[in-house]
Design a protein around this motif. Structure first.
Motif, PDB file in Angstrom:
ATOM      1  N   GLY A  82       0.798  -1.220   0.000  1.00  0.00           N
ATOM      2  CA  GLY A  82       0.000   0.000   0.000  1.00  0.00           C
ATOM      3  C   GLY A  82       0.829   1.267   0.000  1.00  0.00           C
ATOM      4  N   SER A  83       2.068   1.197  -0.497  1.00  0.00           N
ATOM      5  CA  SER A  83       2.955   2.363  -0.516  1.00  0.00           C
ATOM      6  C   SER A  83       2.859   3.088  -1.846  1.00  0.00           C
ATOM      7  CB  SER A  83       4.396   1.928  -0.265  1.00  0.00           C
ATOM      8  OG  SER A  83       5.277   3.025  -0.386  1.00  0.00           O
ATOM      9  N   ASP A  84       2.814   4.423  -1.789  1.00  0.00           N
ATOM     10  CA  ASP A  84       2.814   5.242  -2.995  1.00  0.00           C
ATOM     11  C   ASP A  84       4.151   5.940  -3.212  1.00  0.00           C
ATOM     12  OD1 ASP A  84       0.212   4.581  -3.611  1.00  0.00           O
ATOM     13  OD2 ASP A  84      -0.654   6.313  -2.568  1.00  0.00           O
ATOM     14  N   LEU A  85       5.148   5.567  -2.428  1.00  0.00           N
ATOM     15  CA  LEU A  85       6.477   6.154  -2.565  1.00  0.00           C
ATOM     16  C   LEU A  85       7.518   5.041  -2.486  1.00  0.00           C
ATOM     17  CD1 LEU A  85       8.169   8.776  -2.795  1.00  0.00           C
ATOM     18  CD2 LEU A  85       8.341   8.735  -0.292  1.00  0.00           C
ATOM     19  N   ILE A  86       8.377   4.975  -3.509  1.00  0.00           N
ATOM     20  CA  ILE A  86       9.419   3.955  -3.577  1.00  0.00           C
ATOM     21  C   ILE A  86      10.767   4.623  -3.353  1.00  0.00           C
ATOM     22  CG2 ILE A  86      10.624   2.347  -5.114  1.00  0.00           C
ATOM     23  CD1 ILE A  86       7.906   1.820  -6.461  1.00  0.00           C
ATOM     24  N   ASN A  87      11.489   4.141  -2.338  1.00  0.00           N
ATOM     25  CA  ASN A  87      12.809   4.695  -2.038  1.00  0.00           C
ATOM     26  C   ASN A  87      13.858   3.591  -2.112  1.00  0.00           C
ATOM     27  OD1 ASN A  87      12.471   3.217   0.315  1.00  0.00           O
ATOM     28  ND2 ASN A  87      11.909   5.000   1.554  1.00  0.00           N
ATOM     29  N   ALA A  88      15.114   3.947  -1.799  1.00  0.00           N
ATOM     30  CA  ALA A  88      16.208   2.979  -1.886  1.00  0.00           C
ATOM     31  C   ALA A  88      15.991   1.795  -0.959  1.00  0.00           C
ATOM     32  CB  ALA A  88      17.533   3.662  -1.586  1.00  0.00           C
ATOM     33  N   ASP A  89      15.456   2.048   0.233  1.00  0.00           N
ATOM     34  CA  ASP A  89      15.218   0.958   1.179  1.00  0.00           C
ATOM     35  C   ASP A  89      14.274  -0.084   0.592  1.00  0.00           C
ATOM     36  OD1 ASP A  89      16.875   2.111   3.026  1.00  0.00           O
ATOM     37  OD2 ASP A  89      15.259   3.080   4.158  1.00  0.00           O
TER      38      ASP A  89
END
Length: 348
Positions: free
Chosen positions: A251-258
């Motif tokens: 349910g995430s709308d932000l993808i980061n390096a982690d």
């Protein structure tokens, strides 16, 4: 699954080459320049090499889509360890010649007649051979001999060879290929994408399927994608697919390096990575990224079993790749869009 979640109209990171997603990196731009120069010469051989998944087939499809069919008769074949006679028969069929029952001398005469038939229409023939590293020495020699056919002092056949890096090594290192080397008028090796190209590449593919900014990506995510994939397009697509799925499920709308590093760790746990000695550069890069993220180590296996697994995986991948390329010979390639907004600097 994640396409519906994010409101996309298709799969942005599919592994099968698709001309609709053509993206010109710096190395692909240079390859197109070499191919254009080679075609202008109208003779000899043009050689394009690259790692598995570097985009050789897509590159050639893009080129053929831009060629005027009234001036060039392009035919394609995928080499699967072909011997000389098999290669000649495939070329004959592509030229509309029935090779059944013909001895080799008769087959060569029939191919020459087929080339003359094309030449009388004001066209020359371009033969594109994919997976050239699988060609036998005798098959390579037959290609060289076919390039000798002329009409009115001009070559009737020009050849483009697409292959993995080992074909370039063969070409440079094997003495019996000297005559072929002398006929190569252009050669280029497709390099991996640079870090600065990953953002634009992913934006291009997402926008082709109606991406509206969901999910979004942080700047450090692209560095993680690049480290994990080694800049190889197909490796990047594979990782991006899993990352997008992970984002949808969580349910995430932000993808980061982690998020990228966590997915790569899961991928390594699902399928142990070959040792650095035998692994492709992109796989080795992914292993290094996972190690730096303190990912769980997969259970140890003995060296003999590991070697057999690597061999089986390589053979399966090569067979799958050959099959996909045969199927792609039936696809009408279309040119991709020129606009390339990025994910970190999108147009309003």
């Amino acid at each position: 699954m994640f396409e519906d979640h994010f409101g996309l109209t298709g799969r942005p990171f599919q592994l099968t080459p698709d001309p609709a997603f053509w993206f010109e990196t710096a190395t692909h731009r240079k390859a197109m320049a070499y191919l254009g120069f080679g075609l202008q010469q109208g003779e000899g051989f043009v050689v394009i090499t690259g790692e598995i998944g570097a985009g050789k087939t897509t590159l050639m499809g893009h080129l053929l889509a831009s060629i005027d069919p009234t001036s060039l008769n392009a035919i394609r074949m995928v080499s699967t360890a072909l011997e000389a006679d098999d290669l000649l028969r495939i070329v004959a069929v592509q030229l509309g010649v029935q090779p059944r029952g013909l001895a080799k001398a008769e087959l060569l005469l029939a191919i020459e007649r087929g080339l003359h038939s094309v030449a009388r229409t004001g066209r020359r023939t371009l033969l594109v051979v994919d997976e050239a590293q699988a060609l036998s020495v005798s098959a390579v020699e037959e290609l060289r001999m076919l390039s000798n056919f002329q009409a009115g002092g001009r070559a009737m056949l020009q050849v483009v060879l697409l292959g993995q890096p080992e074909f370039r090594d063969r070409l440079h290192g094997e003495s019996h290929l000297e005559q072929l080397r002398q006929r190569v008028i252009a050669i280029h090796h497709l390099e991996p994408m640079g870090l600065e190209e990953v953002d634009a590449y992913m934006a291009h593919r997402l926008l082709r399927v109606g991406w509206k900014g969901k999910p979004d990506f942080t700047a450090d995510a692209f560095a993680a994608f690049h480290r994990a994939s080694g800049g190889v397009p197909r490796q990047l697509n594979s990782i991006a697919n899993r990352v997008m799925l992970h984002a949808a499920l969580s349910g995430s709308d932000l993808i980061n390096a982690d998020a990228v590093e966590a997915v790569v760790a899961d991928m390594r746990a699902d399928l142990p990575v070959p040792s650095a000695k035998h692994a492709p550069k992109a796989v080795t890069a992914a292993a290094e990224l996972v190690s730096s993220a303190n990912a769980p180590v997969a259970p140890a296996i003995d060296h003999e079993t590991a070697a057999r697994l690597i061999e089986l995986e390589t053979r399966i991948e090569e067979q799958d790749l050959a099959l996909r390329r045969v199927l792609n010979m039936l696809v009408e390639w279309v040119e991709g869009e020129d606009a390339r907004p990025t994910l970190t600097n999108r147009a309003a």
